[in-house]
Design a protein around this motif. Structure first.
Motif, PDB file in Angstrom:
ATOM      1  N   GLU A  19       0.838  -1.195   0.000  1.00  0.00           N
ATOM      2  CA  GLU A  19       0.000   0.000   0.000  1.00  0.00           C
ATOM      3  C   GLU A  19       0.874   1.247   0.000  1.00  0.00           C
ATOM      4  OE1 GLU A  19      -3.470   2.065  -0.260  1.00  0.00           O
ATOM      5  OE2 GLU A  19      -3.196  -0.114  -0.319  1.00  0.00           O
ATOM      6  N   GLY A  20       0.581   2.163  -0.892  1.00  0.00           N
ATOM      7  CA  GLY A  20       1.310   3.426  -0.928  1.00  0.00           C
ATOM      8  C   GLY A  20       2.672   3.344  -1.562  1.00  0.00           C
ATOM      9  N   SER A  21       2.940   2.275  -2.348  1.00  0.00           N
ATOM     10  CA  SER A  21       4.265   2.159  -2.958  1.00  0.00           C
ATOM     11  C   SER A  21       4.373   2.928  -4.267  1.00  0.00           C
ATOM     12  CB  SER A  21       4.603   0.686  -3.205  1.00  0.00           C
ATOM     13  OG  SER A  21       3.651   0.122  -4.105  1.00  0.00           O
ATOM     14  N   ILE A  22       3.235   3.283  -4.890  1.00  0.00           N
ATOM     15  CA  ILE A  22       3.236   3.981  -6.175  1.00  0.00           C
ATOM     16  C   ILE A  22       2.213   5.109  -6.128  1.00  0.00           C
ATOM     17  CG2 ILE A  22       2.739   3.757  -8.637  1.00  0.00           C
ATOM     18  CD1 ILE A  22       3.794   0.966  -8.564  1.00  0.00           C
ATOM     19  N   HIS A  23       2.616   6.284  -6.603  1.00  0.00           N
ATOM     20  CA  HIS A  23       1.714   7.447  -6.629  1.00  0.00           C
ATOM     21  C   HIS A  23       1.918   8.192  -7.937  1.00  0.00           C
ATOM     22  CE1 HIS A  23       0.945   6.988  -2.291  1.00  0.00           C
ATOM     23  NE2 HIS A  23       2.248   6.757  -2.177  1.00  0.00           N
ATOM     24  N   LEU A  24       0.827   8.557  -8.578  1.00  0.00           N
ATOM     25  CA  LEU A  24       0.858   9.436  -9.744  1.00  0.00           C
ATOM     26  C   LEU A  24       0.286  10.774  -9.313  1.00  0.00           C
ATOM     27  CD1 LEU A  24       1.383   9.882 -12.766  1.00  0.00           C
ATOM     28  CD2 LEU A  24      -0.920   9.024 -13.219  1.00  0.00           C
ATOM     29  N   VAL A  25       1.093  11.828  -9.418  1.00  0.00           N
ATOM     30  CA  VAL A  25       0.739  13.133  -8.853  1.00  0.00           C
ATOM     31  C   VAL A  25       0.752  14.187  -9.955  1.00  0.00           C
ATOM     32  CG1 VAL A  25       1.354  14.891  -7.152  1.00  0.00           C
ATOM     33  CG2 VAL A  25       1.733  12.474  -6.643  1.00  0.00           C
ATOM     34  N   ALA A  26      -0.270  15.037  -9.963  1.00  0.00           N
ATOM     35  CA  ALA A  26      -0.324  16.197 -10.867  1.00  0.00           C
ATOM     36  C   ALA A  26       0.013  17.447 -10.063  1.00  0.00           C
ATOM     37  CB  ALA A  26      -1.705  16.323 -11.495  1.00  0.00           C
ATOM     38  N   GLU A  27       1.172  18.029 -10.336  1.00  0.00           N
ATOM     39  CA  GLU A  27       1.607  19.233  -9.626  1.00  0.00           C
ATOM     40  C   GLU A  27       1.250  20.466 -10.458  1.00  0.00           C
ATOM     41  OE1 GLU A  27       5.742  18.859  -8.771  1.00  0.00           O
ATOM     42  OE2 GLU A  27       5.451  17.181  -7.371  1.00  0.00           O
ATOM     43  N   VAL A  28       0.402  21.327  -9.921  1.00  0.00           N
ATOM     44  CA  VAL A  28      -0.071  22.534 -10.600  1.00  0.00           C
ATOM     45  C   VAL A  28       0.651  23.732 -10.013  1.00  0.00           C
ATOM     46  CG1 VAL A  28      -2.071  23.942 -11.174  1.00  0.00           C
ATOM     47  CG2 VAL A  28      -2.309  21.468 -10.998  1.00  0.00           C
ATOM     48  N   SER A  29       1.209  24.576 -10.882  1.00  0.00           N
ATOM     49  CA  SER A  29       2.016  25.705 -10.407  1.00  0.00           C
ATOM     50  C   SER A  29       1.184  26.744  -9.659  1.00  0.00           C
ATOM     51  CB  SER A  29       2.729  26.365 -11.589  1.00  0.00           C
ATOM     52  OG  SER A  29       1.777  26.883 -12.522  1.00  0.00           O
TER      53      SER A  29
ATOM     54  N   LYS B  93       4.092  13.550 -12.209  1.00  0.00           N
ATOM     55  CA  LYS B  93       5.215  12.785 -11.692  1.00  0.00           C
ATOM     56  C   LYS B  93       4.729  11.430 -11.182  1.00  0.00           C
ATOM     57  CE  LYS B  93       7.999  16.760 -10.184  1.00  0.00           C
ATOM     58  NZ  LYS B  93       8.676  17.415  -9.024  1.00  0.00           N
ATOM     59  N   LEU B  94       5.509  10.393 -11.486  1.00  0.00           N
ATOM     60  CA  LEU B  94       5.219   9.056 -10.994  1.00  0.00           C
ATOM     61  C   LEU B  94       6.242   8.724  -9.911  1.00  0.00           C
ATOM     62  CD1 LEU B  94       3.541   6.431 -11.321  1.00  0.00           C
ATOM     63  CD2 LEU B  94       5.310   5.651 -12.919  1.00  0.00           C
ATOM     64  N   TYR B  95       5.755   8.597  -8.650  1.00  0.00           N
ATOM     65  CA  TYR B  95       6.605   8.259  -7.515  1.00  0.00           C
ATOM     66  C   TYR B  95       6.541   6.749  -7.279  1.00  0.00           C
ATOM     67  CZ  TYR B  95       6.957  13.215  -6.274  1.00  0.00           C
ATOM     68  OH  TYR B  95       7.217  14.557  -6.273  1.00  0.00           O
ATOM     69  N   VAL B  96       7.693   6.103  -7.160  1.00  0.00           N
ATOM     70  CA  VAL B  96       7.778   4.659  -6.938  1.00  0.00           C
ATOM     71  C   VAL B  96       8.702   4.422  -5.746  1.00  0.00           C
ATOM     72  CG1 VAL B  96       8.382   2.429  -7.950  1.00  0.00           C
ATOM     73  CG2 VAL B  96       7.459   4.239  -9.403  1.00  0.00           C
TER      74      VAL B  96
ATOM     75  N   VAL C  26      -3.138   3.435 -12.068  1.00  0.00           N
ATOM     76  CA  VAL C  26      -3.040   4.555 -11.128  1.00  0.00           C
ATOM     77  C   VAL C  26      -3.569   5.810 -11.814  1.00  0.00           C
ATOM     78  CG1 VAL C  26      -1.104   3.595  -9.835  1.00  0.00           C
ATOM     79  CG2 VAL C  26      -0.661   5.023 -11.837  1.00  0.00           C
ATOM     80  N   SER C  27      -4.078   6.726 -11.021  1.00  0.00           N
ATOM     81  CA  SER C  27      -4.655   7.960 -11.560  1.00  0.00           C
ATOM     82  C   SER C  27      -4.164   9.144 -10.742  1.00  0.00           C
ATOM     83  CB  SER C  27      -6.182   7.899 -11.520  1.00  0.00           C
ATOM     84  OG  SER C  27      -6.742   9.130 -11.941  1.00  0.00           O
ATOM     85  N   ALA C  28      -3.923  10.245 -11.435  1.00  0.00           N
ATOM     86  CA  ALA C  28      -3.479  11.455 -10.747  1.00  0.00           C
ATOM     87  C   ALA C  28      -4.631  12.177 -10.065  1.00  0.00           C
ATOM     88  CB  ALA C  28      -2.805  12.398 -11.731  1.00  0.00           C
ATOM     89  N   GLY C  29      -5.865  11.797 -10.399  1.00  0.00           N
ATOM     90  CA  GLY C  29      -7.009  12.500  -9.830  1.00  0.00           C
ATOM     91  C   GLY C  29      -7.226  13.843 -10.500  1.00  0.00           C
ATOM     92  N   SER C  30      -8.427  14.347 -10.428  1.00  0.00           N
ATOM     93  CA  SER C  30      -8.734  15.646 -11.045  1.00  0.00           C
ATOM     94  C   SER C  30      -8.279  16.776 -10.134  1.00  0.00           C
ATOM     95  CB  SER C  30     -10.239  15.761 -11.311  1.00  0.00           C
ATOM     96  OG  SER C  30     -10.970  15.661 -10.105  1.00  0.00           O
ATOM     97  N   ARG C  31      -7.962  17.924 -10.751  1.00  0.00           N
ATOM     98  CA  ARG C  31      -7.545  19.118 -10.006  1.00  0.00           C
ATOM     99  C   ARG C  31      -8.484  20.265 -10.354  1.00  0.00           C
ATOM    100  NH1 ARG C  31      -2.406  19.185  -7.915  1.00  0.00           N
ATOM    101  NH2 ARG C  31      -3.259  21.039  -6.885  1.00  0.00           N
ATOM    102  N   THR C  32      -8.788  21.065  -9.367  1.00  0.00           N
ATOM    103  CA  THR C  32      -9.712  22.196  -9.534  1.00  0.00           C
ATOM    104  C   THR C  32      -8.923  23.497  -9.559  1.00  0.00           C
ATOM    105  OG1 THR C  32     -11.494  21.003  -8.426  1.00  0.00           O
ATOM    106  CG2 THR C  32     -11.704  23.391  -8.581  1.00  0.00           C
ATOM    107  N   ILE C  33      -9.213  24.318 -10.565  1.00  0.00           N
ATOM    108  CA  ILE C  33      -8.560  25.618 -10.729  1.00  0.00           C
ATOM    109  C   ILE C  33      -9.630  26.704 -10.642  1.00  0.00           C
ATOM    110  CG2 ILE C  33      -7.090  27.031 -12.201  1.00  0.00           C
ATOM    111  CD1 ILE C  33      -5.762  24.473 -11.279  1.00  0.00           C
ATOM    112  N   LYS C  34      -9.389  27.710  -9.838  1.00  0.00           N
ATOM    113  CA  LYS C  34     -10.308  28.840  -9.726  1.00  0.00           C
ATOM    114  C   LYS C  34      -9.699  30.037 -10.452  1.00  0.00           C
ATOM    115  CE  LYS C  34     -12.441  27.330  -5.391  1.00  0.00           C
ATOM    116  NZ  LYS C  34     -12.763  27.672  -3.989  1.00  0.00           N
TER     117      LYS C  34
END
Length: 590
Positions: A139-149, A164-167, A260-268
Motif C-alpha cells: 500500500e502506498g508504494s506507487i503514486h501518480l501526482v499532478a503538480e499545478v504551479s 510525476k510518478l513516484y515509486v 493509477v490515476s493522478a485524480g482531477s484538479r480544480t482551478i479557480k
C-alpha cells in the motif's frame, strides 16, 4: 427377492436424478459499470465438469490475471454439489460501451454457451474500488501526482501541470501506458516535449521515493470561474520482489498490473480587474515590449517600404491581436502579413508577433506615421499598462506632386504643409465641350442604316458558334460539377468569414470550403475523398510540399476545434491561411 427390488428402486432413482439434473453454465462479472482505472473480474461457472473450455477474446480489455481455475465438489445429505469456475481479471483499454462475448464448453457431448454481458467503461474515478487487483503491491508504494504551479490564476495567465510518478525503493515499474489522457477543456494548452525519462530521487509526504516526470503541459485558462483538469490514468506493469531466490541468491520478481490515476484538479480562475481597464484592451496578459518601425526613412515615389508593428516578451502571445496601423489615405497600404516567433517553455510563451505592412507612396512629400498604443495586463503589478510608439516621418524625395506641378506642395499630415490638390478642385471648369451640329443627315445610306441592315446577317455565324459552345458546356458533366463545387467552396468560405467569432459555425463552414475546393480542383468523387488521396493528387500536380502541409494543417484544425477552446485570433489566422493556401494552390497546380 426384496433386496433385489430395493437395489432396482435405488438405481432407478439415481438414474432419474442424473437424467433430470440441469446443466448450468453462466458468466458473472464483478460490476457492469466501472472507471477506466478500475479492474473487472469475470467468472465462468458450471455445475458439471466439462471439456474444451473456450473463453471470449476480451479484445477491448487487457488480461492482467487468469485464467484461475477452482473446483468445488461436496455431498450434503446425500446430495452432490459440483462447481467449477474459470476466473479472469481484466483492465479496460479505454472508455466506451463493450461486451463480454460468449464462452463455450462441452459437457457430455453437448456444447453450452454463456450469455453476452454489456459493460460500460467511464472516465477515471478518484478512488478505485477494486478488491481483486494487485493485492501483492504494498500500500502506498506507487503514486501518480499532478503538480499545478498555481490554482488561482488570472484569465489568460499561464499555469503549468507536471505529472510525476513516484515509486518506492522496494518496487519497480517496467512498463506504462496512458489509458486516460486529460483534454484540458476550457484551456489553451501545449505539451512540453520530454526527451528521455530521467529517474531522480525525491520525497513524497516525507518518505523517500524515486520519481520520473512523465508529462508537462502549459495551460492558459480561457474562461473565469471554477475549472477542472481531468485526471491522467496509467496502466503500469509493476515488478514485485518475492520470497524466492535464484541459484545465485538474487531475489526473484513477479509482475502484476495496476492502474493509477493522478485524480482531477480544480482551478479557480480570477477575472481581470475592471478598474483601470483601457477601452482598447485586447486581452494581452504578461510582460511585453511594443514598437513600430519602418525599413526606410526616405525613398522615391513608387518604391516600397515595410512598416512593422511588433509585440515581444512573455505572455499569451498567440491569444490576442496587434493594434492596427493607421496611415494617411494618400499612401497605398497592403494588408499586413502576420508572423510569429514563439517558443513555449514550462514558464509559458516567449517570443514575438509581428504585423508587416507594405507601403507604397505615389507622390512626393512628407508622410507621418502616427503614434499608436498597445495595452496589456501586467501580472507582477496586477495593473494595466500602456506603451505608445513614436511618431515617424517618411520623406518621399522624388516623384510627381499630387494634383499640381508645384514641387513645393507636400503630403497631407506633414508639418507646415499645404493642402493636396484633388481631382475635384476645379470641378466648376468644364474641360470638354458638348457641341451639337446644326446640320442634319438623312438616315438612308448612313452608317447606322447599313449597320442595322447587315448586323443580323453577320450575327448568324456568331449565334451558331455560341449555341454550339453552350451545348458543349451543358454536356460537360464533369466541368459543370467542378464549377458548381468551386462556387460552393467560395460560398462556404464566405460563410466562414461571416461566422468569425462563432467557433462551431466557423469551422464547419471552413471545412466544407476546403473539401469542396479540393474536390473541384482535383476532380475527386465524394466517396473517394481522403487526406491521403488529396495529398497524393496534389503532389502529382507538382504543388509545393509546404502548401500541402498547410492544407492538411487547416483540416486538422477544423477537426480539433470541435474539442478544444479557440480564440477569435486563431479563427482569423485560420481564415487568412485558408484563403492564402487556396490562392497558392490555384497558381501552382498544373
Amino acid at each position: 427377492m426384496k433386496l433385489f427390488k430395493h437395489i432396482t428402486v435405488l438405481l432407478f432413482l439415481l438414474s432419474t436424478s442424473f437424467v433430470f439434473s440441469q446443466v448450468e453454465f453462466e458468466a458473472r462479472v464483478s460490476k457492469k459499470k466501472l472507471g477506466v482505472n478500475e479492474r473487472l473480474r469475470v467468472d465462468f461457472s458450471m455445475n458439471q465438469n466439462g471439456d474444451n473450455f473456450s473463453p471470449p477474446s476480451f479484445a477491448d480489455f487487457d488480461i492482467i490475471g487468469g485464467p484461475n481455475q477452482s473446483v468445488s465438489n461436496s455431498w450434503i445429505n446425500g446430495k452432490r454439489t459440483f462447481k467449477k469456475t474459470y476466473s479472469y481479471f481484466l483492465s479496460p483499454k479505454k472508455q466506451g460501451n463493450y461486451k463480454i462475448e460468449q464462452a463455450t464448453i462441452e459437457i457430455e457431448g453437448e456444447t453450452y454457451s454463456t450469455s453476452v454481458i454489456a459493460i460500460a467503461v467511464t472516465s477515471a474515478v478518484s478512488r478505485p474500488n477494486d478488491p481483486n487487483t494487485a493485492q501483492t503491491i504494498p500500500e502506498g508504494s506507487i503514486h501518480l501526482v499532478a503538480e499545478v504551479s498555481k490554482t488561482t490564476p488570472y484569465l489568460n495567465e499561464a499555469i503549468t501541470v507536471v505529472y510525476k510518478l513516484y515509486v518506492s525503493t522496494n518496487t519497480g515499474v517496467s512498463n506504462w501506458r496512458e489509458i486516460n489522457s486529460p483534454k484540458f477543456n476550457d484551456f489553451w494548452s501545449q505539451n512540453i516535449e520530454i526527451k528521455g525519462l530521467k529517474i531522480e530521487n525525491g520525497k513524497y509526504k516525507g518518505e523517500d521515493y524515486r520519481y520520473v516526470i512523465l508529462r508537462k503541459a502549459v495551460l492558459y485558462p480561457q474562461k473565469t470561474g471554477t475549472l477542472e483538469i481531468e485526471p491522467l490514468s496509467l496502466n503500469l506493469t509493476i515488478d514485485i520482489p518475492t520470497n524466492r531466490r535464484d541459484i545465485f541468491g538474487g531475489r526473484l520478481m513477479s509482475q502484476v498490473h495496476k492502474t493509477v490515476s493522478a485524480g482531477s484538479r480544480t482551478i479557480k480562475v480570477k477575472p481581470l480587474p475592471e478598474t483601470g481597464k483601457p477601452l482598447d484592451f485586447g486581452g494581452a496578459v504578461g510582460e511585453f515590449n511594443f514598437n513600430v518601425t519602418t525599413s526606410k526613412d526616405a525613398l522615391n515615389a513608387n518604391e516600397s517600404l515595410q512598416a512593422k508593428v511588433a509585440v515581444s516578451g512573455k505572455g499569451n502571445l498567440k491569444l490576442f491581436q496587434l493594434p492596427k496601423l493607421n496611415l494617411p489615405s494618400s499612401l497605398e497600404v497592403y494588408e499586413p502579413e502576420y508572423s510569429e516567433k514563439i517558443n513555449t517553455y514550462l514558464s509559458g510563451m516567449q517570443g514575438s508577433i509581428t504585423d508587416t505592412y507594405t507601403v507604397v507612396p505615389q507622390y512626393k512629400g512628407k508622410y507621418p506615421i502616427p503614434s499608436i498604443s498597445f495595452s496589456y495586463f501586467d501580472l507582477k503589478t496586477e495593473s494595466y499598462k500602456r506603451i505608445s510608439s513614436n511618431e515617424a516621418i517618411v520623406n518621399v524625395i522624388e516623384g510627381p506632386v499630387y494634383g499640381a506641378s508645384d514641387n513645393n506642395i507636400v503630403a497631407e499630415g506633414a508639418p507646415n504643409q499645404r493642402f493636396i490638390l484633388n481631382n475635384d478642385e476645379f470641378v466648376f471648369v468644364k474641360t470638354e465641350a458638348q457641341l451639337v451640329s446644326k446640320e442634319t443627315n438623312d438616315f438612308f445610306n448612313s452608317t447606322g442604316f447599313w449597320t442595322g441592315l447587315l448586323a443580323p446577317l453577320l450575327a448568324i455565324p456568331f449565334a451558331i458558334v455560341f449555341r454550339r459552345k453552350k451545348e458543349e458546356r451543358v454536356n460537360d458533366v464533369v466541368g459543370n460539377r467542378l464549377r458548381k463545387a468551386d462556387k460552393l467552396a467560395k460560398r462556404y468560405l464566405s460563410d466562414a468569414k461571416k461566422a468569425l467569432g462563432d467557433k462551431e459555425a466557423f469551422y464547419v463552414a471552413l471545412e466544407k470550403a476546403l473539401h469542396n475546393y479540393l474536390k473541384a480542383r482535383l476532380n475527386i468523387e465524394n466517396n473517394a475523398f481522403s487526406k491521403e488521396k488529396s495529398k497524393e493528387l496534389l503532389e502529382g500536380k507538382q504543388v509545393d510540399s509546404a502548401v500541402i502541409l498547410d492544407f492538411d494543417t487547416l483540416l486538422e484544425n477544423c477537426e480539433l476545434a470541435r474539442y478544444t477552446p479557440i480564440t477569435n485570433v486563431a479563427m482569423q489566422q485560420d481564415y487568412d491561411k485558408a484563403a492564402r493556401t487556396i490562392h497558392t494552390i490555384d497558381k501552382q497546380i498544373k
